[in-house]
Motif scaffolding. Structure first.
Motif, PDB file in Angstrom:
ATOM      1  N   UNK A 193       8.874  10.399  -1.843  1.00 43.26           N
ATOM      2  CA  UNK A 193       8.955   9.538  -3.023  1.00 43.26           C
ATOM      3  C   UNK A 193       8.148  10.192  -4.187  1.00 43.26           C
ATOM      4  N   UNK A 194       8.624  10.489  -5.318  1.00 41.93           N
ATOM      5  CA  UNK A 194       8.270  10.857  -6.400  1.00 41.93           C
ATOM      6  C   UNK A 194       8.584  10.038  -7.954  1.00 41.93           C
ATOM      7  N   UNK A 239      15.502   2.923  15.288  1.00 38.80           N
ATOM      8  CA  UNK A 239      14.517   1.850  15.639  1.00 38.80           C
ATOM      9  C   UNK A 239      14.545   0.510  14.987  1.00 38.80           C
ATOM     10  N   UNK A 240      13.853  -0.561  15.506  1.00 37.46           N
ATOM     11  CA  UNK A 240      14.018  -1.562  14.881  1.00 37.46           C
ATOM     12  C   UNK A 240      13.110  -1.872  13.686  1.00 37.46           C
ATOM     13  N   UNK A 241      12.367  -0.784  13.220  1.00 40.97           N
ATOM     14  CA  UNK A 241      11.612  -0.759  12.136  1.00 40.97           C
ATOM     15  C   UNK A 241      12.220  -0.463  10.670  1.00 40.97           C
ATOM     16  N   UNK A 242      12.540  -1.853  10.298  1.00 40.14           N
ATOM     17  CA  UNK A 242      13.564  -1.557   9.297  1.00 40.14           C
ATOM     18  C   UNK A 242      13.071  -1.026   8.015  1.00 40.14           C
ATOM     19  N   UNK A 243      11.923  -0.915   7.823  1.00 37.83           N
ATOM     20  CA  UNK A 243      11.066  -0.296   6.482  1.00 37.83           C
ATOM     21  C   UNK A 243      11.746   1.088   6.617  1.00 37.83           C
ATOM     22  N   UNK A 244      12.046   1.912   7.656  1.00 38.13           N
ATOM     23  CA  UNK A 244      12.237   3.275   7.660  1.00 38.13           C
ATOM     24  C   UNK A 244      13.538   3.448   7.043  1.00 38.13           C
ATOM     25  N   UNK A 245      14.347   2.435   7.408  1.00 40.44           N
ATOM     26  CA  UNK A 245      15.992   2.792   7.043  1.00 40.44           C
ATOM     27  C   UNK A 245      16.321   2.168   5.766  1.00 40.44           C
ATOM     28  N   UNK A 246      15.333   1.199   5.019  1.00 39.44           N
ATOM     29  CA  UNK A 246      15.724   0.624   3.895  1.00 39.44           C
ATOM     30  C   UNK A 246      16.343   1.587   2.850  1.00 39.44           C
ATOM     31  N   UNK A 247      15.252   2.706   2.243  1.00 40.19           N
ATOM     32  CA  UNK A 247      15.635   3.289   1.258  1.00 40.19           C
ATOM     33  C   UNK A 247      16.975   4.158   1.487  1.00 40.19           C
ATOM     34  N   UNK A 248      17.250   4.737   2.636  1.00 41.10           N
ATOM     35  CA  UNK A 248      18.375   5.603   2.816  1.00 41.10           C
ATOM     36  C   UNK A 248      19.720   4.735   2.552  1.00 41.10           C
ATOM     37  N   UNK A 249      19.633   3.450   3.158  1.00 45.66           N
ATOM     38  CA  UNK A 249      20.768   2.310   2.897  1.00 45.66           C
ATOM     39  C   UNK A 249      21.038   2.240   1.409  1.00 45.66           C
ATOM     40  N   UNK A 272      12.132   7.009 -10.678  1.00 48.76           N
ATOM     41  CA  UNK A 272      12.136   5.828 -11.577  1.00 48.76           C
ATOM     42  C   UNK A 272      13.350   5.738 -11.995  1.00 48.76           C
ATOM     43  N   UNK A 273      13.641   4.360 -12.386  1.00 46.24           N
ATOM     44  CA  UNK A 273      12.787   3.086 -12.129  1.00 46.24           C
ATOM     45  C   UNK A 273      12.696   2.552 -10.889  1.00 46.24           C
ATOM     46  N   UNK A 274      13.196   3.206  -9.822  1.00 44.54           N
ATOM     47  CA  UNK A 274      12.842   2.740  -8.508  1.00 44.54           C
ATOM     48  C   UNK A 274      11.433   2.954  -8.155  1.00 44.54           C
ATOM     49  N   UNK A 275      10.738   1.876  -7.829  1.00 40.93           N
ATOM     50  CA  UNK A 275       9.189   2.067  -8.041  1.00 40.93           C
ATOM     51  C   UNK A 275       8.782   2.071  -6.456  1.00 40.93           C
ATOM     52  N   UNK A 276       9.468   2.201  -5.411  1.00 40.45           N
ATOM     53  CA  UNK A 276       9.203   2.281  -3.915  1.00 40.45           C
ATOM     54  C   UNK A 276      10.513   2.588  -3.045  1.00 40.45           C
ATOM     55  N   UNK A 333       0.859  -1.335  -0.056  1.00 36.35           N
ATOM     56  CA  UNK A 333      -0.105   0.014  -0.044  1.00 36.35           C
ATOM     57  C   UNK A 333       0.680   1.222   0.023  1.00 36.35           C
ATOM     58  N   UNK A 334       1.936   1.375   0.874  1.00 36.54           N
ATOM     59  CA  UNK A 334       2.776   2.436   1.002  1.00 36.54           C
ATOM     60  C   UNK A 334       4.133   2.441   0.350  1.00 36.54           C
ATOM     61  N   UNK A 335       4.418   3.603  -0.238  1.00 41.07           N
ATOM     62  CA  UNK A 335       5.681   3.412  -1.096  1.00 41.07           C
ATOM     63  C   UNK A 335       6.557   4.876  -0.712  1.00 41.07           C
ATOM     64  N   UNK A 336       6.109   5.596   0.367  1.00 44.07           N
ATOM     65  CA  UNK A 336       6.693   6.655   0.864  1.00 44.07           C
ATOM     66  C   UNK A 336       7.233   6.608   2.208  1.00 44.07           C
ATOM     67  N   UNK A 337       8.674   6.837   2.730  1.00 44.42           N
ATOM     68  CA  UNK A 337       9.199   6.614   4.099  1.00 44.42           C
ATOM     69  C   UNK A 337       8.143   7.576   4.995  1.00 44.42           C
TER      70      UNK A 337
END
Length: 586
Positions: free
Chosen positions: A445-446, A485-495, A450-454, A408-412
């Motif tokens: 995210x914008x 935080x242990x919420x790895x979804x928040x740090x994924x795109x930065x790395x 692209x081609x990064x989709x999320x 559903x979500x694609x923006x941090x």
């Protein structure tokens, strides 16, 4: 047909024989065959016999019947000719299809495997060698083409199997109760072809060739930020240096203490389990349950080849071990179905979810001699063979790291707000992490990415090839989880974006509905225990058919009377009301 024509035809065959003998060098002393010719009397007699037979047949059968017979014979000839033509064309098509699927190979004398010729790196394929297969059953034999046969890449088989595959249209919303994400179809290769598609050599690691890890028996916190002794308290300078990609690098990646991961390093395992973890495997499947948080799900639809060659490892802590032992789920064999149980002692974190991030992101530290790994969360049930998953999301895509995007979500920023609304973590800590990333340049995210989709993954499944660049990514990802935080979804795109900005490397982020095709999500144990028990099925009471109002239309056999008595229940009820039955009771 005249005698002259027969003589000319015989002469033509004779001249052909003479020509062949002359070409073969036998022209000397060659006798000339005489030309045999029938006499004119015999020819005339035969023509007269034919003229006599035809009128006799017409008189005996009739002209109409003879005409119909000739038409039937003509139709049969046309039918036989057409069927012969069609069969010939179809046989040609089948031969063409088989020739497209044949891949030439060479036999490697130094190993008991068959290597397909002309392949390099990712396109190399090895399958188990079967010396007696060619002389065995025709259905299972290997076709060996000639050396001059053109090379056909493995993608030909994939194209033929999945070229016409397309997502079907979504079903109409007929059931209002069913909402939320649903699985979608995925085109997998058959298990045998997926096994044969595994590359023989590791993928090339962009720029980075040699990756080593920091060891420190006495890590000291220098800066005022979160972190752990298990992670080694890396400074901000060391964090920034870990994104300066070079040919050789040394980074923090957990397990900073001890001689090796799992031995006096925090997250310790038994010596017998350490020997198990250091064994070589092409593919492993791993999961974890800490804090007795989930119920172990057994995989389904696993091929016999994978059952013998792909180990399934389940990491649990002592709390989960005690529960499983007391409930007689875990015995001395350390196995629960396909899962090989590995008990972890001396866990470094008090939060069970943060402890679960260690095997999730640092499998390459625990399994130093493994080529590919498939990680699934403890609440998931695997329902597709691991070889088929790796072929579909890694090998076919020429990728070395794959993860599904959020459904559903694609923006941090949206993900952070959703975590705060759901109480996933302390709101102030989430705000601190997002503010830190904003200072580093985090943007919503914008379409410009692209081609990064999320920017938000659904991190419950990770498909990974263990090479230096992917190991660096998961090391830095773990360091962010250890720091914030242990919420790895928040740090994924930065790395991801920091590494992609330095080297030519990318991640295959496939659809979440595709992930739901090969794993089934169950509820956490806490939710299952608080759920009300399912309602028992309602008993279906079948009422007896009503008696007819009038008995006039009922035919009774002679000598028998109609019984006007009812069931036992009615009889007892009338006994309580009155002692006898009268007209009112009826």
């Amino acid at each position: 047909m005249t005698g002259g024509s027969l003589g000319l035809r015989t002469g033509s065959y004779g001249s052909l024989q003479q020509l062949q003998l002359i070409q073969n060098g036998f022209s000397h002393n060659l006798p000339t065959p005489g030309l045999t010719r029938k006499s004119s009397k015999l020819l005339l007699s035969s023509s007269r016999e034919k003229d006599r037979v035809l009128p006799f047949v017409c008189r005996f059968l009739g002209r109409k019947r003879v005409t119909m017979l000739l038409l039937v014979v003509l139709a049969l000839l046309v039918f036989v000719f057409n069927s012969f033509t069609v069969n010939k064309e179809s046989s040609n098509v089948i031969i063409t299809q088989h020739s497209e699927n044949v891949i030439p190979y060479r036999k490697d004398k130094s190993s008991s495997s068959i290597t397909f010729a002309g392949m390099e790196d990712k396109h190399d394929i090895k399958i188990p060698s079967t010396e007696n297969t060619v002389t065995g059953n025709v259905k299972h034999r290997i076709l060996i083409p000639s050396p001059s046969h053109p090379l056909i890449q493995p993608s030909t088989v994939v194209r033929d199997h999945c070229e016409n595959f397309a997502f079907p249209p979504p079903p109409p919303p007929t059931d209002r109760k069913r909402y939320g994400p649903r699985p979608c179809p995925v085109c997998y290769l058959p298990v045998e072809q997926a096994i044969a598609s595994m590359p023989s050599f590791s993928s090339e690691s962009s720029v980075l060739r040699n990756l080593t890890y920091v060891y420190d028996e006495n890590p000291i916190r220098i800066e005022s930020h979160r972190g752990s002794e298990f992670g080694g308290f890396p400074t901000l300078k060391q964090r920034n240096d870990s994104y300066d990609i070079k040919e050789s690098m040394m980074v923090h990646c957990g397990f900073v203490k001890g001689s090796k991961p799992g031995h006096q390093s925090g997250f310790d395992v038994d010596e017998a389990d350490l020997m198990e973890l250091e064994m070589f495997h092409d593919i492993i499947v791993a999961s974890a349950v800490f804090g007795n948080y989930d119920i172990i799900q057994q995989p389904k639809n696993i091929s016999e080849f994978s059952r013998k060659n792909v180990p399934f490892y389940m990491f649990i802590d002592e709390e989960t071990e005690a529960y499983m032992t007391n409930s007689s789920v875990l015995g001395n064999s350390k196995r629960v179905g396909l899962w090989r149980i590995i008990v972890v002692r001396n866990v470094p974190y008090s939060d069970a979810r943060r402890n679960g991030k260690i095997p999730k992101l640092l499998l390459h530290r625990l399994f130093p001699n493994v080529r590919y790994s498939l990680w699934i969360d403890g609440k998931l049930q695997l329902v597709v063979d691991p070889y088929q998953i790796l072929e579909r999301f890694l090998w076919r895509q020429n990728a070395n790291f794959a993860i599904s995007r959020h459904y559903k979500r694609y923006d941090v920023f949206e993900e952070a707000e959703a975590n705060k609304a759901a109480g996933k973590y302390d709101n102030s800590t989430i705000n601190e992490q997002i503010d830190f990333y904003i200072k580093e340049g985090l943007q919503p995210y914008s379409e410009a990415k692209f081609p990064i989709t999320s920017d938000v993954p659904e991190g419950c499944v990770i498909i990974k090839e263990h090479i230096p660049i992917t190991n660096l990514f998961t090391c830095n990802w773990f360091n962010e989880v250890d720091r914030f935080t242990s919420r790895d979804q928040l740090s994924f795109s930065t790395v991801r974006d920091k590494i992609m900005g330095k080297v030519n490397w990318s991640i295959n982020m496939f659809l979440d509905c595709e992930r739901r095709n090969f794993v089934i999500q169950a509820y956490h144990r806490e939710l299952l225990e608080h759920m009300p028990p399912p309602r028992p099925p309602r008993a279906i009471i079948r009422l007896p058919l009503p008696l007819p109002q009038s008995t006039k239309s009922v035919k009774t056999p002679t000598g028998k009377k109609i019984s006007l008595k009812r069931g036992r229940g009615d009889k007892k009820r009338h006994r309580k009301v009155g002692g006898r039955r009268d007209s009112k009771s009826f």
